[in-house]
Design a protein around this motif. Structure first.
Motif, short mmCIF file in Angstrom:
data_model
loop_
_atom_site.label_atom_id
_atom_site.label_comp_id
_atom_site.label_asym_id
_atom_site.label_seq_id
_atom_site.Cartn_x
_atom_site.Cartn_y
_atom_site.Cartn_z
N THR A 87 3.36 23.46 67.38
CA THR A 87 4.07 22.24 67.03
C THR A 87 5.22 22.61 66.10
OG1 THR A 87 2.69 21.83 65.09
CG2 THR A 87 1.91 20.94 67.20
N ARG A 88 6.00 21.61 65.73
CA ARG A 88 7.15 21.90 64.88
C ARG A 88 6.71 22.43 63.52
NH1 ARG A 88 9.98 19.58 60.85
NH2 ARG A 88 8.51 17.85 60.75
N THR A 89 5.54 21.95 63.06
CA THR A 89 5.10 22.37 61.72
C THR A 89 4.17 23.58 61.76
OG1 THR A 89 3.26 20.81 61.86
CG2 THR A 89 5.31 20.02 60.85
N GLY A 90 3.85 24.05 62.96
CA GLY A 90 2.99 25.23 63.05
C GLY A 90 1.98 25.09 64.17
N ALA A 91 1.23 26.18 64.37
CA ALA A 91 0.23 26.21 65.44
C ALA A 91 -1.08 25.56 64.97
CB ALA A 91 -0.03 27.66 65.86
N GLN A 92 -1.68 24.77 65.86
CA GLN A 92 -2.96 24.12 65.56
C GLN A 92 -4.11 25.11 65.84
OE1 GLN A 92 -3.20 20.49 67.80
NE2 GLN A 92 -1.35 19.60 66.88
N ARG A 93 -4.98 25.30 64.82
CA ARG A 93 -6.01 26.33 64.95
C ARG A 93 -7.39 25.74 65.33
NH1 ARG A 93 -5.94 30.14 59.85
NH2 ARG A 93 -7.34 31.28 61.26
N PHE A 94 -7.86 24.71 64.62
CA PHE A 94 -9.17 24.10 64.93
C PHE A 94 -9.13 22.61 64.55
CE2 PHE A 94 -9.55 25.73 60.63
CZ PHE A 94 -10.12 24.68 59.93
N LYS A 95 -10.17 21.90 65.01
CA LYS A 95 -10.21 20.46 64.83
C LYS A 95 -11.62 20.05 64.39
CE LYS A 95 -9.82 16.12 67.44
NZ LYS A 95 -9.54 15.55 68.77
N VAL A 96 -11.72 19.19 63.38
CA VAL A 96 -12.99 18.63 62.91
C VAL A 96 -12.89 17.10 63.00
CG1 VAL A 96 -14.60 18.41 60.99
CG2 VAL A 96 -13.39 20.58 61.37
N SER A 97 -13.95 16.48 63.57
CA SER A 97 -13.91 15.02 63.74
C SER A 97 -15.25 14.41 63.34
CB SER A 97 -13.57 14.64 65.18
OG SER A 97 -14.56 15.12 66.07
N ALA A 98 -15.19 13.16 62.92
CA ALA A 98 -16.40 12.39 62.59
C ALA A 98 -16.18 10.97 63.10
CB ALA A 98 -16.65 12.39 61.09
N LYS A 99 -17.30 10.39 63.66
CA LYS A 99 -17.17 9.06 64.25
C LYS A 99 -18.47 8.28 64.03
CE LYS A 99 -16.22 6.78 68.67
NZ LYS A 99 -15.97 7.00 70.13
N GLN A 100 -18.36 7.00 63.69
CA GLN A 100 -19.52 6.14 63.48
C GLN A 100 -19.32 4.81 64.21
OE1 GLN A 100 -22.61 6.58 61.57
NE2 GLN A 100 -22.91 4.89 63.04
N MET A 101 -20.24 4.52 65.15
CA MET A 101 -20.20 3.24 65.85
C MET A 101 -21.08 2.24 65.10
SD MET A 101 -18.13 3.74 68.34
CE MET A 101 -18.40 2.23 69.25
N PHE A 135 10.27 25.05 55.48
CA PHE A 135 10.62 23.63 55.31
C PHE A 135 9.42 22.92 54.67
CE2 PHE A 135 9.06 24.48 59.52
CZ PHE A 135 8.09 23.51 59.74
N SER A 136 9.65 21.70 54.28
CA SER A 136 8.66 21.01 53.42
C SER A 136 7.32 20.77 54.12
CB SER A 136 9.23 19.66 52.95
OG SER A 136 9.55 18.86 54.08
N ASP A 137 7.29 20.48 55.39
CA ASP A 137 6.05 20.17 56.11
C ASP A 137 5.50 21.37 56.85
OD1 ASP A 137 6.10 17.57 55.24
OD2 ASP A 137 7.16 16.82 57.00
N ASN A 138 5.98 22.58 56.50
CA ASN A 138 5.52 23.77 57.20
C ASN A 138 4.01 23.96 56.97
OD1 ASN A 138 5.39 26.12 58.64
ND2 ASN A 138 6.30 27.38 57.04
N GLY A 139 3.22 24.02 58.07
CA GLY A 139 1.77 24.26 57.98
C GLY A 139 0.99 23.05 57.47
N LYS A 140 1.57 21.88 57.49
CA LYS A 140 0.87 20.70 56.99
C LYS A 140 -0.24 20.27 57.97
CE LYS A 140 1.66 16.03 55.23
NZ LYS A 140 2.68 14.99 54.99
N ASP A 141 -1.47 20.14 57.45
CA ASP A 141 -2.60 19.74 58.29
C ASP A 141 -2.47 18.28 58.70
OD1 ASP A 141 -3.59 22.27 57.94
OD2 ASP A 141 -4.92 21.70 56.28
N ILE A 142 -3.17 17.96 59.82
CA ILE A 142 -3.10 16.60 60.37
C ILE A 142 -4.40 15.86 60.04
CG2 ILE A 142 -2.90 15.23 62.49
CD1 ILE A 142 -1.42 17.64 63.73
N LEU A 143 -4.30 14.66 59.52
CA LEU A 143 -5.44 13.79 59.21
C LEU A 143 -5.21 12.46 59.93
CD1 LEU A 143 -8.04 13.92 57.50
CD2 LEU A 143 -6.80 12.70 55.70
#
Length: 438
Positions: free
Chosen positions: A105-119, A308-316
């Motif tokens: 992506t523009r801010t860097g490569a995505q390495r892993f993903k963690v998710s949580a969900k409650q119905m 740049f300012s958002d370089n490597g910024k994680d996604i939430l």
């Protein structure tokens, strides 16, 4: 039986005293008749009190030890515990993913993903589940009440069967003693030529028959005692103590037949009907949408070739989802099943109510019949004793007919047995009435 003992004493003395002495003895007995009658009444009343105390003790012991009641109590506790089972929300879902081929992506490569969900179920769904389980537990509790009532009735009826058996044995014992006295009289008459040896043999054979009946009753008593002890869940050989005498009360206890409508067997159908209502409310809640909340976290690696300012910024990423039962044929089918089940319960309740009404009506009429038969047996027994008294007076003049003696003794025994049966039937029918409307 006290009158029989008086006759025995009188007849025995007839061989030792003159006729004038016998007449004096009879007059003395008659002067004391009212006192003896009062004593008998007091003893019968005392026997009734002992009966109530002993029977209640046996019933309490049976309820405490009965395995069927304990089984229903455990079932009730198990169903009640299900409230805690349904008072929960669906499991929280957690997920972890690793990008084998890392997307750039523009801010860097995505390495892993963690998710949580409650119905979360729709509002009020969990409460509906608790209400449904509670309704099932209430219906199951009625099984405990029904089992206790049935056990109380079974113990009481077995107790009265034991009483009747024991009373009959005592009657046979007294009649055998009476026949032995008659046998002595017959032997004396044979010596003076006023009777034949055949009369003596007939009296002896009659004694043998009564002894046989008594022995059979003793075996039946042991069998009923085994049944009684099994109801109390204890050793079969334990001796059961029952009262010596019972009488039918002057007036029947009052009861309201309308109480039949709140009998536990009918209340259980009401509780089952309510549980189906709760089941339908739960079905409506479960046909509603479910709301889900979640959160995704994506780890992003910094780019080394750029600054740049958002370089490597994680996604939430917070998420909201909605589960809608578009194809709700299942819930419509459950609704239809619930309606049919409610109709079935109503018919079952009406059928059982009709059966209980039939049993109650029969028990009431049979109890009335027992009282009528008791009055008749009492009169017949008194007349048989009067006839016996006439025979005794005939012996003084030497004109006694031992065939008449056997006939009167047989009638007296018949009326005594009938009297015991009427008393037993009265209390057995009272037990049934108590089971239905207490």
């Amino acid at each position: 039986m006290k009158n029989n003992k008086i006759h025995l004493q009188y007849q025995a003395s007839s061989f030792q005293f003159r006729i004038s002495s016998l007449q004096s003895l009879i007059s003395g007995i008659q002067l004391q008749a009212s006192s003896i009658q009062l004593l008998v009444i007091l003893l019968l009343l005392a026997g009734g009190l002992v009966n109530a105390q002993n029977l209640q003790e046996y019933i309490d012991l049976a309820v405490e030890n009965n395995p069927e009641i304990q089984k229903f109590e455990l079932q009730y506790k198990r169903v009640s515990e299900k409230v805690n089972e349904v008072n929960t929300i669906p499991n929280t879902e957690f997920g972890v993913g690793y990008f084998v081929s890392e997307p750039e992506t523009r801010t860097g490569a995505q390495r892993f993903k963690v998710s949580a969900k409650q119905m979360l179920p729709w509002f009020g769904t969990i409460t509906s589940r608790e209400d449904y389980v509670t309704a099932l537990a209430d219906a199951k509790y009625e099984d405990i009440v029904i089992a206790k009532r049935k056990l109380m009735a079974s113990v009481s009826q077995s107790y009265y069967n034991l009483y009747a058996n024991q009373a009959k044995q005592q009657v046979l014992y007294d009649n055998i003693k009476l026949l032995k006295t008659y046998e002595t009289m017959a032997l004396t008459s044979v010596e003076v030529g006023k009777a034949s040896a055949v009369d003596v043999l007939r009296l002896q054979m009659r004694q043998n028959d009564l002894q046989q009946l008594k022995d059979v009753l003793q075996q039946q008593f042991l069998a009923e005692q085994t049944n009684f002890n099994n109801l109390l869940n204890r050793e079969n050989t334990i001796e059961v103590l029952v009262v010596d005498s019972l009488t039918i009360p002057i007036e029947d206890f009052e009861f309201n037949t309308e109480n039949l409508s709140i009998h536990p067997e009918l209340v259980k159908f009401d509780k089952l009907y309510q549980s189906v209502e709760k089941s339908e409310l739960l079905n409506q809640k479960e046909s509603s949408p479910m709301i889900g909340f979640g959160l995704d976290y994506i780890n992003v690696e910094e780019r080394a070739d750029m600054n740049f300012s958002d370089n490597g910024k994680d996604i939430l990423m917070p998420m909201v989802s909605l589960s809608i039962p578009i194809f709700n044929k299942k819930y419509k089918s459950v609704t239809k099943q619930n309606k049919l089940e409610q109709q079935e319960i109503n018919f079952q309740k009406q059928e059982r109510l009709n059966s209980l009404k039939t049993v109650l009506g029969k028990a009431i009429n049979d109890r009335i019949s027992a009282r009528i038969s008791n009055n008749t047996a009492t009169k017949n027994l008194q007349q048989a004793k009067d006839a016996e008294q006439i025979l005794i007076k005939s012996y003084e003049t030497g004109t006694i007919d031992f065939n008449d003696v056997l006939d009167i003794q047989e009638l007296q025994l018949k009326f005594q047995i009938n009297l015991i049966e009427t008393i037993k039937n009265y209390y057995v029918q009272s037990t049934i009435i108590n089971y239905l409307i207490q």
